[in-house]
Design an enzyme around this catalytic site. Structure first.
Site, PDB file in Angstrom:
ATOM      1  N   SER A  65      20.543  42.599 -13.203  1.00  0.00           N
ATOM      2  CA  SER A  65      21.720  42.621 -14.064  1.00  0.00           C
ATOM      3  C   SER A  65      22.973  42.040 -13.388  1.00  0.00           C
ATOM      4  CB  SER A  65      22.040  44.055 -14.526  1.00  0.00           C
ATOM      5  OG  SER A  65      22.374  44.878 -13.414  1.00  0.00           O
TER       6      SER A  65
ATOM      7  N   GLY B 196      16.215  46.413  -9.380  1.00  0.00           N
ATOM      8  CA  GLY B 196      16.022  45.006  -9.023  1.00  0.00           C
ATOM      9  C   GLY B 196      17.209  44.124  -9.364  1.00  0.00           C
ATOM     10  N   SER B 197      18.341  44.727  -9.718  1.00  0.00           N
ATOM     11  CA  SER B 197      19.474  43.968 -10.260  1.00  0.00           C
ATOM     12  C   SER B 197      20.239  43.118  -9.256  1.00  0.00           C
ATOM     13  CB  SER B 197      20.458  44.914 -10.945  1.00  0.00           C
ATOM     14  OG  SER B 197      19.984  45.269 -12.213  1.00  0.00           O
TER      15      SER B 197
ATOM     16  N   THR C  46      19.592  48.934  -9.374  1.00  0.00           N
ATOM     17  CA  THR C  46      18.913  50.200  -9.664  1.00  0.00           C
ATOM     18  C   THR C  46      17.405  49.978  -9.746  1.00  0.00           C
ATOM     19  OG1 THR C  46      20.857  50.869 -10.929  1.00  0.00           O
ATOM     20  CG2 THR C  46      18.828  52.145 -11.287  1.00  0.00           C
TER      21      THR C  46
ATOM     22  N   LYS D 214      31.044  42.903  -9.140  1.00  0.00           N
ATOM     23  CA  LYS D 214      30.421  43.142 -10.446  1.00  0.00           C
ATOM     24  C   LYS D 214      31.313  44.099 -11.231  1.00  0.00           C
ATOM     25  CE  LYS D 214      25.806  44.617 -12.144  1.00  0.00           C
ATOM     26  NZ  LYS D 214      24.480  45.104 -11.651  1.00  0.00           N
TER      27      LYS D 214
END
Ligand SMILES: *[C@@H]1O[C@H](CO)[C@@H](O)[C@H](O)[C@H]1NC(C)=O
Ligand SMILES: *[C@@H]1O[C@H](CO)[C@@H](O)[C@H](O)[C@H]1NC(C)=O
Ligand SMILES: *[C@@H]1O[C@H](CO)[C@@H](O)[C@H](O)[C@H]1NC(C)=O
Ligand SMILES: *[C@@H]1O[C@H](CO)[C@@H](O)[C@H](O)[C@H]1NC(C)=O
Ligand SMILES: *[C@@H]1O[C@H](CO)[C@@H](O)[C@H](O)[C@H]1NC(C)=O
Ligand SMILES: *[C@@H]1O[C@H](CO)[C@@H](O)[C@H](O)[C@H]1NC(C)=O
Ligand SMILES: *[C@@H]1O[C@H](CO)[C@@H](O)[C@H](O)[C@H]1NC(C)=O
Ligand SMILES: *[C@@H]1O[C@H](CO)[C@@H](O)[C@H](O)[C@H]1NC(C)=O
Length: 571
Positions: free
Chosen positions: A190, A213-214, A211, A109
């Site tokens: 995210s 649920g990302s 943080t 990411k």
């Protein structure tokens, strides 16, 4: 907004080498890159069927096929091929392997720092061209394990910590990431780019951050496996933060065993100087998570179902109804695999959790503190942005950041608050959140019913685990059925502005296991046994138009030129 003309930023002129023209054994077809696993790679390498260079070439070509439509990737590592070549040499010329990830291409990411030619920007031009002081601990661990860092995946800009009015998967640098299971699919977030890349086989493995649920949410919606590790198991050193209190770095992969291999390589070390939360790791020896992947893994597992976190019947959407029905339908299978289920193993203080958890406050105050700390360590900072006030002003002023269409209200609220990370109100909220995420809910249910873990639909597993750093694993469970009414993503405003579909026929959803703190080995074991017995990932494929066609044989046969277009670089 669709980018206009994409600029070609990277060309890969591939020349054949002795090592990338291996002898293929007859009767051993090359594995399909849609479902290639680490075990397949280990076998393929040891049989000399293909090389790491072959894999990198194929993954870049697959990315190029879908990049315009889905924007899963922000950058490809210009050094990926030479790194793969060096690892092939190490393996073949010196007959040594560093372990299961030797020569395996991994996407990170875009908020995970790498001290190489790749940028680390959390999707924002505010960090474009910035230079990190050194690799993040996670990237360094992966390199030591022999992984090839293939590139940076798209994400919701700043891991969605910017403003309510925004869309999942959009960043100024990366454009709009979309999922592959439905037209204009909201990728969730995210870590949407990582999840979409994993879903289509654009890399062997991908990494996300979580943080609130990302990792778990996009894994849910893209038919892949995600692990949100216990906070502190993976270091956040040189990872663009939201708040160290809740941030976690974890795997997003196609299979549980791949996630286990990846987590084993990423985790720790205990006592990492860049992240004191790693002090909490129970032992300097990181467990061999992959060794917990056994078909009998659910035998005698005491699993509880915390029903009171499910939405009440009168509040259920069509999506809730389908996910709960699919969940009910697999409970007999869990039992037949040897699990001992306790139904209604409820979260004991759910009322307090529902009414008192302060999600935004923790992030508001945490980011205001942790963002300047990240900026202050940069070796080069071209914008000069040092703190949140600078970032707000800069973002509102920089056209490609699309303000005011996309808002900055999280930051405004944060700056408007006089609290700091040492304010008693903040410390009280963090400490109360820790109670709400543990004794009030997860730890409370585990203790009260003497359970090993909890099991529930992934949609309801994202929180409260984040508040007290509990581990969660998501694994495919099913797909919204053919009569599902399409629901567009809200994104804090008129959903038609974003035009993204969040619930629609064919979009996947998952099942989650939640374990005790640092109980990753246990939930990996359960998820593996479930996955092997069901194989839901293969029940329904992404839309054919989004399935990349490049396979290992294509990339091995021809000299390919792989341009990767930079989607965010609209003039
Ligand atoms: C490579 O190493 C393995 C085990 O480490 C050994 O069994 C094998 O014989 C070696 N191959 C060569 C060509 O040296
Ligand atoms: C990183 O950003 C710089 C611009 O600041 C650009 O020149 C470079 O190509 C980027 N790296 C990659 C791998 O795209
Ligand atoms: C980490 O260190 C900081 C500053 O030294 C301290 O405030 C914080 O409580 C520590 N956190 C943990 C989890 O040990
Ligand atoms: C249904 O949702 C509403 C709105 O979120 C909430 O106020 C209400 O308490 C919920 N009902 C039940 C029974 O949970
Ligand atoms: C889809 O699921 C819903 C809810 O479970 C059900 O009512 C409906 O009949 C299903 N449709 C199809 C085509 O299976
Ligand atoms: C399941 O666990 C409960 C509670 O520990 C125990 O009483 C019961 O015998 C177990 N059932 C089976 C089938 O093992
Ligand atoms: C924050 O502090 C300023 C100046 O001390 C004061 O004017 C303002 O009312 C305070 N805001 C809040 C929300 O307490
Ligand atoms: C949870 O309860 C245990 C004792 O049952 C206590 O030691 C611990 O501090 C509590 N944790 C939190 C976060 O409240």
């Amino acid at each position: 907004m669709a980018p206009l003309l994409a600029t070609l930023i990277s060309f890969f002129l591939i020349t054949a080498t002795a090592i990338s023209s291996p002898t293929q054994f007859p009767f051993q077809p090359l594995p399909d890159l849609f479902d290639l696993t680490v075990d397949d790679i280990i076998t393929g390498f040891s049989n000399q069927q293909f090389t790491s260079v072959d894999l990198v070439r194929a993954y870049i070509a697959r990315t190029a096929e879908v990049q315009q439509a889905l924007h899963p990737i922000i950058e490809i590592n210009p050094d990926a091929l030479s790194i793969a070549q060096a690892l092939d040499d190490e393996r073949l010329l010196h007959n040594t392997t560093r372990g299961p990830l030797h020569g395996v291409p991994v996407l990170l990411k875009d908020n995970i720092g790498t001290a190489d030619q790749l940028n680390t920007t959390a999707g924002s031009y505010a960090l474009h061209g910035s230079i990190v002081p050194h690799d993040s601990t996670v990237a360094a661990n992966l390199r030591t394990a022999g992984a090839v860092i293939l590139g940076k995946a798209g994400l919701s800009e700043w891991a969605f910590w910017r403003g309510t009015r925004n869309s999942n998967g959009w960043s100024a640098r990366g454009g709009q990431v979309k999922g592959a299971y439905y037209e204009d699919q909201d990728p969730s977030g995210s870590s949407g780019g990582s999840a979409v890349a994993a879903s289509l086989g654009l890399a062997a493995l991908t990494v996300g951050t979580d943080t609130g649920g990302s990792i778990i949410a996009p894994s849910n919606k893209n038919g892949v496996v995600g692990i949100r590790p216990s906070t502190g198991l993976t270091s956040r050193s040189v990872v663009v933060p939201i708040t160290v209190v809740q941030d976690s770095v974890g795997p997003i992969t196609r299979t549980v065993k791949d996630a286990a291999y990846l987590l084993g390589a990423m985790a720790g070390p205990k006592g990492d100087p860049g992240d004191n939360y790693t002090d909490a790791i129970p032992s300097p020896e990181i467990p061999n998570y992959a060794s917990h992947c056994t078909l009998t893994g659910l035998q005698n597992a005491k699993l509880g179902i915390p029903r009171n976190i499910f939405p009440a019947p009168i509040n259920r959407t069509e999506a809730d109804v389908q996910q709960i029905a699919a969940f009910e339908a697999i409970l007999p299978l869990l039992t037949s695999l040897g699990a001992n289920l306790t139904d209604h193993a409820n979260y004991p203080d759910i009322h307090a959790y529902n009414t008192e958890a302060q999600f935004n406050l923790a992030l508001d105050i945490g980011f205001k503190h942790d963002f300047p700390a990240y900026m202050s360590q940069l070796a080069f900072n071209p914008t000069g942005i040092q703190n949140l006030a600078d970032l707000l002003a800069w973002t509102q002023d920089f056209q490609a950041e699309q303000y005011p269409l996309r808002s900055t209200d999280f930051w405004e609220a944060s700056l408007a608050s006089n609290l700091t990370t040492s304010s008693p109100e903040y410390l009280a909220a963090i400490s109360h959140n820790a109670y709400l995420g543990s004794n009030a809910t997860i730890q409370g249910a585990l203790d009260l019913h003497r359970l090993d873990a909890l099991v529930l639909p992934t949609a309801y597993s994202v929180r409260p685990a984040v508040y007290a750093g509990y581990p969660v694993i998501a694994v495919p469970l099913g797909y919204f059925n053919a009569s599902t009414k399409v629901v567009q993503a809200g994104g804090g405003g008129d959903p038609s502005v974003w035009g993204l579909n969040t619930v629609a026929p064919g979009i996947p959803y998952g099942l989650s296991f939640i374990g005790p703190r640092f109980g990753e080995a246990r939930i990996i074991q359960y998820a593996y046994a479930f996955e092997q017995a069901t194989q839901f990932r293969y029940q329904k494929l992404p839309l054919a138009k989004f399935m990349p066609k490049t396979q290992l044989h294509t990339s091995m046969e021809a000299d390919v030129v792989c341009p990767l277009e930079a989607p965010g670089l609209a003039e």
